[in-house]
Design an enzyme around this catalytic site. Structure first.
Site, PDB file in Angstrom:
ATOM      1  CB  SER A   9      -0.895   0.019   1.234  1.00 43.45           C
ATOM      2  OG  SER A   9      -1.447   1.308   1.401  1.00 43.45           O
ATOM      3  CG  HIS A  34      -3.744  -1.765  -1.903  1.00 40.41           C
ATOM      4  ND1 HIS A  34      -4.777  -2.568  -2.348  1.00 40.41           N
ATOM      5  CD2 HIS A  34      -4.256  -1.035  -0.884  1.00 40.41           C
ATOM      6  CE1 HIS A  34      -5.855  -2.333  -1.624  1.00 40.41           C
ATOM      7  NE2 HIS A  34      -5.572  -1.400  -0.733  1.00 40.41           N
ATOM      8  CG  ASP A  36      -5.046   2.014   1.184  1.00 38.56           C
ATOM      9  OD1 ASP A  36      -5.980   1.194   1.141  1.00 38.56           O
ATOM     10  OD2 ASP A  36      -3.900   1.716   1.544  1.00 38.56           O
ATOM     11  CG  MET A  38      -8.646   6.636   2.691  1.00 36.11           C
ATOM     12  SD  MET A  38      -7.848   6.618   4.308  1.00 36.11           S
ATOM     13  CE  MET A  38      -6.938   5.069   4.211  1.00 36.11           C
ATOM     14  CG  HIS A  68      -9.658  -0.207  -0.664  1.00 36.13           C
ATOM     15  ND1 HIS A  68      -9.165  -0.346   0.616  1.00 36.13           N
ATOM     16  CD2 HIS A  68     -11.011  -0.191  -0.535  1.00 36.13           C
ATOM     17  CE1 HIS A  68     -10.175  -0.398   1.477  1.00 36.13           C
ATOM     18  NE2 HIS A  68     -11.301  -0.297   0.807  1.00 36.13           N
ATOM     19  CG  MET A  70     -11.642   2.892   1.856  1.00 33.56           C
ATOM     20  SD  MET A  70     -10.189   2.862   2.929  1.00 33.56           S
ATOM     21  CE  MET A  70      -8.876   2.930   1.703  1.00 33.56           C
ATOM     22  CG  MET A 139     -11.610  -3.268   4.676  1.00 37.82           C
ATOM     23  SD  MET A 139     -10.020  -2.789   3.963  1.00 37.82           S
ATOM     24  CE  MET A 139      -9.351  -1.739   5.273  1.00 37.82           C
ATOM     25  N   GLY A 144      -9.574   3.738   7.054  1.00 39.72           N
ATOM     26  CA  GLY A 144      -9.401   5.154   7.337  1.00 39.72           C
ATOM     27  C   GLY A 144      -7.993   5.542   7.726  1.00 39.72           C
ATOM     28  N   GLY A 178      -4.955  -4.779   6.128  1.00 36.70           N
ATOM     29  CA  GLY A 178      -5.004  -4.213   7.473  1.00 36.70           C
ATOM     30  C   GLY A 178      -4.186  -5.012   8.471  1.00 36.70           C
ATOM     31  CB  SER A 200       3.391   0.449   8.386  1.00 37.10           C
ATOM     32  OG  SER A 200       2.432  -0.449   8.892  1.00 37.10           O
TER      33      SER A 200
END
Length: 224
Positions: A9, A34, A36, A38, A68, A70, A139, A144, A178, A200
């Protein structure tokens, strides 16, 4: 099921040198990139849009880009990401009034379609749309924020969705996002996942290749 797709990610990457970061993580053995996305509406954070996807394609990234979403509403932004070079676009059923229509929209723009289940979203949401999907993303944290801890009940949910996919008999990717780390990826794989999003756990270590190789080794060991 022999797949082991590692999808770092980029939310955890150094955005000041994003192109270089993505090049390095792919060279280190990652399979997908990936994204993310948001919107500070569906989830309490604001991240990246289609321009970043387009910029990476122009930079020369050819690997699949796994987007993805969100965001809510979702349909408006789907064509923009398809045009920007997304390979897979996944969304949350809560963010679409007509889940099946959104799946059709994604496919009509030439992308693979995925549905994302939050920790509290029941697997029954897949009952009438699973055969139309290319990917299911579970998830294992509430969406978030990056860097959260894996929610253990996701393992039972993975087994349930894996059983649904196997019964259907179609090649649908089962992805987890996640808190995925080298030390728990084996248990996640054993429960039925074949694609693994890690942020991370990859970008916060000095040697991307070392951690990706360790993840692959632990997946292989778990599958016996």
């Amino acid at each position: 099921m022999s797949n082991c797709i590692i999808a770092p990610s980029i939310l955890s990457a150094n955005f000041a040198k994003l192109g270089e970061e993505v090049d390095n993580v792919l060279a280190a053995g990652a399979d997908w990139v990936h994204f993310d996305v948001m919107d500070n509406h569906y989830v309490p954070n604001l991240t990246i849009g289609p321009m970043v996807c387009q910029a990476l394609r122009k930079h020369g990234v050819t690997a699949p880009i796994d987007v993805h979403l969100m965001v809510e509403p979702v349909d408006r932004i789907v064509p923009d990401f398809a045009e920007a070079g997304a390979s897979i676009i996944s969304f949350h059923p809560e963010a679409s009034r007509h889940v099946h229509r959104t799946i059709q929209l994604i496919k009509s723009h030439g992308c693979k379609a995925g549905l994302v289940l939050n920790p509290a979203t029941p697997v029954e949401v897949l009952d009438w749309v699973l055969e139309d999907l290319d990917l299911v993303l579970l998830m294992s944290v509430n969406p978030g924020f990056g860097g959260q801890a894996f929610i253990p009940s996701t393992l039972d949910k993975l087994r349930a969705v894996r059983a649904m996919i196997d019964k259907l008999g179609k090649p649908i990717t089962l992805e987890v996002d996640g808190g995925v780390k080298a030390d728990n990826i084996g248990a996640i794989a054993a429960a039925g996942a074949d694609a693994f999003v890690a942020g991370s756990a990859i970008f916060n270590v000095p040697d991307y290749a070392e951690v990706i190789a360790k993840m692959r080794g632990n997946v292989a060991a778990a599958r016996g």
